[in-house]
Design an enzyme around this catalytic site. Sequence first.
Site, PDB file in Angstrom:
ATOM      1  N   ARG A  70       4.563  -1.341 -16.611  1.00 22.87           N
ATOM      2  CA  ARG A  70       4.312  -0.490 -16.287  1.00 22.87           C
ATOM      3  C   ARG A  70       2.569  -0.519 -17.064  1.00 22.87           C
ATOM      4  O   ARG A  70       1.613  -0.865 -16.340  1.00 22.87           O
ATOM      5  CB  ARG A  70       4.918   0.449 -15.102  1.00 22.87           C
ATOM      6  CG  ARG A  70       4.076   0.513 -14.420  1.00 22.87           C
ATOM      7  CD  ARG A  70       4.905   1.908 -13.743  1.00 22.87           C
ATOM      8  NE  ARG A  70       5.942   3.050 -14.631  1.00 22.87           N
ATOM      9  CZ  ARG A  70       4.593   4.153 -14.890  1.00 22.87           C
ATOM     10  NH1 ARG A  70       3.833   3.881 -14.744  1.00 22.87           N
ATOM     11  NH2 ARG A  70       5.311   5.045 -16.001  1.00 22.87           N
ATOM     12  N   HIS A 114      -4.891  -2.523   6.541  1.00 26.64           N
ATOM     13  CA  HIS A 114      -3.452  -2.170   6.837  1.00 26.64           C
ATOM     14  C   HIS A 114      -3.366  -2.787   8.572  1.00 26.64           C
ATOM     15  O   HIS A 114      -3.779  -2.673   9.587  1.00 26.64           O
ATOM     16  CB  HIS A 114      -2.957  -0.465   7.155  1.00 26.64           C
ATOM     17  CG  HIS A 114      -1.626  -0.282   7.507  1.00 26.64           C
ATOM     18  ND1 HIS A 114      -0.649  -0.228   6.778  1.00 26.64           N
ATOM     19  CD2 HIS A 114      -1.485  -0.027   8.880  1.00 26.64           C
ATOM     20  CE1 HIS A 114       0.645  -0.074   6.893  1.00 26.64           C
ATOM     21  NE2 HIS A 114       0.178   0.001   8.149  1.00 26.64           N
TER      22      HIS A 114
HETATM   23  C1  GAR Z   1      -2.046  -8.719   6.415  1.00 27.67           C
HETATM   24  O1  GAR Z   1      -1.957  -8.847   7.959  1.00 27.67           O
HETATM   25  C2  GAR Z   1      -2.337  -7.159   5.738  1.00 27.67           C
HETATM   26  O2  GAR Z   1      -3.042  -6.376   7.164  1.00 27.67           O
HETATM   27  C3  GAR Z   1      -0.738  -6.270   5.445  1.00 27.67           C
HETATM   28  O3  GAR Z   1      -0.335  -7.576   5.064  1.00 27.67           O
HETATM   29  C4  GAR Z   1      -0.899  -8.920   5.864  1.00 27.67           C
HETATM   30  C5  GAR Z   1      -0.987 -10.173   4.174  1.00 27.67           C
HETATM   31  O4  GAR Z   1      -1.838 -10.747   5.314  1.00 27.67           O
HETATM   32  N1  GAR Z   1      -0.991  -4.909   4.447  1.00 27.67           N
HETATM   33  C6  GAR Z   1       0.040  -4.837   4.502  1.00 27.67           C
HETATM   34  O5  GAR Z   1       1.125  -5.024   4.824  1.00 27.67           O
HETATM   35  C7  GAR Z   1      -0.677  -3.595   3.598  1.00 27.67           C
HETATM   36  N2  GAR Z   1       0.785  -2.367   4.037  1.00 27.67           N
HETATM   37  P1  GAR Z   1      -2.719 -12.085   4.384  1.00 27.67           P
HETATM   38  O6  GAR Z   1      -1.979 -12.367   2.851  1.00 27.67           O
HETATM   39  O7  GAR Z   1      -2.239 -13.302   5.446  1.00 27.67           O
HETATM   40  O8  GAR Z   1      -3.824 -11.505   4.129  1.00 27.67           O
END
Ligand code: GAR
Length: 193
Positions: A70, A114
């Site tokens: 880490r 998010h």
């Molecule tokens: C997206 O929907 C983003 O909002 C979410 O992960 C996905 C990634 O998609 N993020 C979270 O949940 C963070 N808490 P991607 O890899 O296709 O961009």
Amino acid sequence: MAPLIGNKKIKTAVFISGTGSNLKNLVLFSKKKLSPISIDLIVSNNPKSKGLVYAKKFKIEKKVFNFKKRVFDEKRLLKTLKDRKINVICLAGYMRILSKNFIKIFKGKILNIHPSLLPKYKGLNTHKRVLENKEKYTGCTVHFVSSKLDSGKIIIQKRIKIKKKDTPKRIAKRVLMEEHKLYPKAILKIFNL
Ligand code: GAR
């Protein structure tokens, strides 16, 4: 965020853990003339992230830090960002929680997307919980990252309506399409463009 000087774009790193559709979308946005940012580095905590393919495709440097050590990895990550003069960090599906120290160093310069209408539905499995609670609307949020999970100042949100036949998968697909429009809008907004 500080105004742009001349035509120089702000050096930005995108952090991913998975598919990277937001990363791809941000790279395409960054290439437009109106974009205040350039994407100069892709960081992942997961060597198997599908989104890492975009490093080769768009000729962008990539780095993987799995954080098994880490403190050591955080030092290496900070040095990498400093050496590349990275000024802004966009989290795009980055599923690792950043340390307080890291957030302090980049205070006000880390953005996250998010898949919910924050402050509702922080954390994981947002669409499943939205459906279970029979919400009428959901959506997505771009916000500054603070040391509390999914809690920093909201920059911009987009609301979508839940349909009768929706499943978590269907909602995820519609929300993701909105995310791709929202992240560039958030970036323009923080630079007052
Ligand atoms: C997206 O929907 C983003 O909002 C979410 O992960 C996905 C990634 O998609 N993020 C979270 O949940 C963070 N808490 P991607 O890899 O296709 O961009």
